[in-house]
Design an enzyme around this catalytic site. Structure first.
Site, PDB file in Angstrom:
ATOM      1  N   LYS A  36      -6.083   3.315  -4.029  1.00  0.00           N
ATOM      2  CA  LYS A  36      -6.176   1.862  -4.036  1.00  0.00           C
ATOM      3  C   LYS A  36      -7.619   1.422  -4.258  1.00  0.00           C
ATOM      4  CE  LYS A  36      -5.679  -2.044  -0.816  1.00  0.00           C
ATOM      5  NZ  LYS A  36      -5.276  -2.443   0.555  1.00  0.00           N
ATOM      6  N   CYS A  60      -4.199  -5.884  -3.394  1.00  0.00           N
ATOM      7  CA  CYS A  60      -3.167  -6.848  -2.987  1.00  0.00           C
ATOM      8  C   CYS A  60      -3.148  -8.148  -3.784  1.00  0.00           C
ATOM      9  CB  CYS A  60      -3.331  -7.164  -1.508  1.00  0.00           C
ATOM     10  SG  CYS A  60      -3.249  -5.720  -0.428  1.00  0.00           S
ATOM     11  N   ASP A 118       2.864  -2.684  -4.105  1.00  0.00           N
ATOM     12  CA  ASP A 118       1.908  -3.615  -4.709  1.00  0.00           C
ATOM     13  C   ASP A 118       0.678  -2.918  -5.269  1.00  0.00           C
ATOM     14  OD1 ASP A 118       0.779  -2.951  -2.215  1.00  0.00           O
ATOM     15  OD2 ASP A 118      -0.083  -4.941  -1.939  1.00  0.00           O
ATOM     16  N   ASN A 119       0.362  -1.725  -4.796  1.00  0.00           N
ATOM     17  CA  ASN A 119      -0.786  -0.955  -5.316  1.00  0.00           C
ATOM     18  C   ASN A 119      -0.707   0.462  -4.794  1.00  0.00           C
ATOM     19  OD1 ASN A 119      -2.296  -3.139  -3.117  1.00  0.00           O
ATOM     20  ND2 ASN A 119      -2.301  -0.960  -2.597  1.00  0.00           N
ATOM     21  N   HIS A 156      -1.024 -13.947   0.950  1.00  0.00           N
ATOM     22  CA  HIS A 156      -2.274 -13.405   0.412  1.00  0.00           C
ATOM     23  C   HIS A 156      -2.643 -13.926  -0.971  1.00  0.00           C
ATOM     24  CE1 HIS A 156      -5.163  -9.696   0.522  1.00  0.00           C
ATOM     25  NE2 HIS A 156      -5.706 -10.795   1.012  1.00  0.00           N
ATOM     26  N   ASP A 171       0.804  -1.237   0.000  1.00  0.00           N
ATOM     27  CA  ASP A 171       0.000   0.000   0.000  1.00  0.00           C
ATOM     28  C   ASP A 171       0.832   1.279   0.000  1.00  0.00           C
ATOM     29  OD1 ASP A 171      -2.174  -1.677   0.105  1.00  0.00           O
ATOM     30  OD2 ASP A 171      -3.128  -0.705   1.813  1.00  0.00           O
ATOM     31  N   LYS A 192       4.203 -11.261   3.800  1.00  0.00           N
ATOM     32  CA  LYS A 192       2.787 -11.462   3.478  1.00  0.00           C
ATOM     33  C   LYS A 192       2.615 -12.373   2.263  1.00  0.00           C
ATOM     34  CE  LYS A 192      -1.197  -8.645   1.972  1.00  0.00           C
ATOM     35  NZ  LYS A 192      -1.741  -7.265   1.947  1.00  0.00           N
TER      36      LYS A 192
END
Length: 597
Positions: free
Chosen positions: A347, A105, A329-330, A162, A66, A160
């Protein structure tokens, strides 16, 4: 001013020669892990029976959670001065100024691991939820599998995951990692490692190797997660036998994702026990909003941790043989302290603020000297990392036709520029990637409202972007830095997901990203064959790409049904989040017999 890259047809030959001549060593290529693994790949074509030499560079991939656009390098808006070490890597490395991830994500991590768009893997919508039976398909071959089985790499993951965990078959060490330490879901608390699910708190922290997984109950399990993952990474580097295998170290940090406050201790987040008083006071004075301040603290500690990893590589004599990659990642989430510079949206949206993020690659002793301290302005998508790394590392691997990469190999474009630093064509017009399908919300089992004429999507070429999405909600606007709230914890926006931003008026828009990078002027209804003819031609071309792509969009089989069996299983296992269904492979729950580095 940072120099700009030019194209050169000789670059790939130079780079390959540099990698294999400069780093060539004579060493036994027998490795701890079998290098003659028979291919059980679902989506690959093995083109060489021998892995690459152990002289191949190590790869450390730092994946930040994030981190909004312009959080590192550049102006950094209100964050300037908080990432001095990461900025030093930018100064001596390659800074990707036209880099795109996914809008959240799970799709982003799927694209990184597979080299394919989310619309190709069925991950184009939704996130992996803690107690839902959904995951990235087992027919996909992932980045660590390729590096391990075809490149001879030892593969470690810390942080992480996910990408699914309802059976052991979907765990990281069933998908190419030799060892993994971290959490399986999308967000946990930084100290306690707790996640609230199904009306209770559960621990989400596991260790696993290629035969066994178990709940992690080490004495350091309440250490602040950025420091915890950093210390584990340092341990891996210090203990690894680099004479036997090159190292792939994947570090998907929790930082800078919320929540910043914990459940029992540190309920207000980071304080002066972690941040020196001068920096702490400066952040409080300069940055409005307690959540934004916590985001800044988190980013600053990430910078320190990246520095410690760099120093460890130096100490063990491997810095000169290591590529360091760092990317988000975003885009940043407004209600979690994230901002995206002047870009529109955040996001979870199809606007630039959801996708365009910061990324860098550092390796002065590996990459040609003329790539140091320059901006790579060619269009680059997160799915491009896999083919680009395969190209840079000289790994002989080709995916099968049914699982062809959407990602583009940029290795031959990491090349020389002219002495004046003038780019040969605007914004990477001659670069390897000429278009990008951001996403298409179509063929989703649980979203029946989105059909061929109503599915939100975004597609761009080098200059123009065609997007159909909802407007008129808080997520699809621009963040106003001049009127930032003094207490941004009071913002009641909900969560930054694609479904949360699906309110307002569904609108089709066309933007000229060269002249209007912040998506302020919609050209869709005003262009024609005589007025802005190039935009009109791009509009028709991008609409044709959309129409042609629909039939190949993979089915998204996400079920929003909570599996009650999950929490029952976790309750029986000391309230730890673990796979609750049995798998078909050999990976199993067990009592720990080894410890992570």
């Amino acid at each position: 001013m940072r120099s700009m890259l030019l194209q050169s047809s000789a670059a790939l030959a130079f780079l390959v020669a540099f990698l294999f001549v400069y780093h060539k060593i004579t060493t036994d290529t027998t490795t701890q892990f079998a290098t003659s693994r028979s291919s059980s790949s679902k989506s690959s074509t093995k083109t060489s029976s021998s892995p690459a030499s152990t002289s191949n560079p190590n790869v450390v991939f730092v994946y930040v959670d994030d981190m909004g656009y312009d959080s590192i390098g550049g102006s950094q808006y209100d964050l300037h001065g908080l990432t001095p070490f990461i900025n030093s890597l930018i100064d001596d490395g390659l800074f990707f100024t036209n880099y795109y991830a996914q809008e959240e994500c799970t799709p982003s991590r799927a694209a990184l691991m597979t080299g394919r768009y989310p619309i190709s893997t069925g991950t184009q919508y939704y996130l992996v939820e803690p107690s839902v039976k959904w995951a990235l398909g087992l027919n996909e071959t992932l980045l660590p599998e390729i590096l391990r089985d075809y490149g001879g790499y030892a593969t470690y993951g810390i942080g992480k995951w996910h990408l699914g965990h309802y059976t052991p078959d979907y765990l990281p060490t069933a998908r190419g990692f030799d060892q993994f330490f971290g959490y399986l879901t999308g967000e946990i608390h930084y100290w306690s490692k707790l996640l609230y699910s199904g009306g209770s708190y559960y621990h989400d922290m596991v260790y696993m190797n290629d035969t066994c997984y178990y709940p992690y109950e080490g004495t350091d399990d309440t250490k602040y997660s950025t420091y915890l993952y950093g210390s584990k990474a340092v341990g891996v580097i210090e203990s690894h036998d680099f004479d036997q295998q090159p190292l792939f170290l994947y570090l998907p940090f929790q930082a800078v994702h919320d929540p910043f406050g914990d459940v029992y201790e540190y309920t207000d987040g980071l304080n002066t026990s972690y941040i020196d008083v001068a920096t702490y006071d400066e952040i409080l004075e300069r940055i409005p909003g307690t959540t934004r301040q916590q985001y800044a603290f988190s980013l600053h500690l990430l910078d320190r941790t990246v520095k410690s990893i760099y120093q460890t590589l130096t100490k063990v004599g491997q810095l000169d043989n290591t590529l360091i990659i760092l990317a988000s990642d975003n885009g940043g989430c407004y209600d979690a302290g994230g901002r995206n510079g002047d870009l529109r949206g955040c996001k979870g949206t199809l606007f630039e603020g959801g996708f365009k993020v910061d990324a860098l690659m550092y390796g002065p002793s590996i990459l040609p000297s003329y790539t140091q301290g320059v901006n790579y302005t060619n269009l680059f998508h997160v799915s491009d990392w896999l083919p680009t790394l395969v190209g840079l590392l000289g790994i002989d691997y080709t995916p099968s036709e049914d699982f062809a990469w959407d990602g583009i190999d940029h290795s031959s474009y990491i090349q020389e520029w002219n002495q004046n630093g003038v780019y040969s064509a605007a914004y990477g017009a001659d670069g390897p990637r000429q278009s990008l399908i951001y996403n298409i919300y179509y063929n989703i089992d649980t979203v029946t409202d989105y059909n061929a004429t109503s599915a939100p999507f975004a597609i761009r070429d080098i200059r123009y972007k065609l997007v159909r999405t909802h407007v008129g909600n808080d997520y699809t606007t621009w963040y106003d830095f001049s009127s930032a709230l003094s207490e941004d914890d009071d913002i009641s926006r909900g969560s930054c997901t694609e479904s949360a931003s699906a309110s307002g008026t569904l609108t089709t828009m066309l933007f000229d990203l060269w002249d209007d990078p912040n998506e302020t002027t919609n050209l869709y209804s005003v262009v024609n064959a005589t007025y802005k003819a190039s935009a009109y031609a791009a509009k028709n071309s991008l609409e044709a790409i959309y129409d042609a792509t629909l039939s190949s969009v993979a089915e998204n089989t996400y079920s929003n049904t909570i599996d009650a069996a999950a929490v029952k299983y976790w309750d029986r296992h000391s309230a730890y989040i673990l796979p609750w269904n049995s798998g078909t492979g050999s990976l199993s729950l067990c009592t720990p017999t080894t410890s992570f580095a």
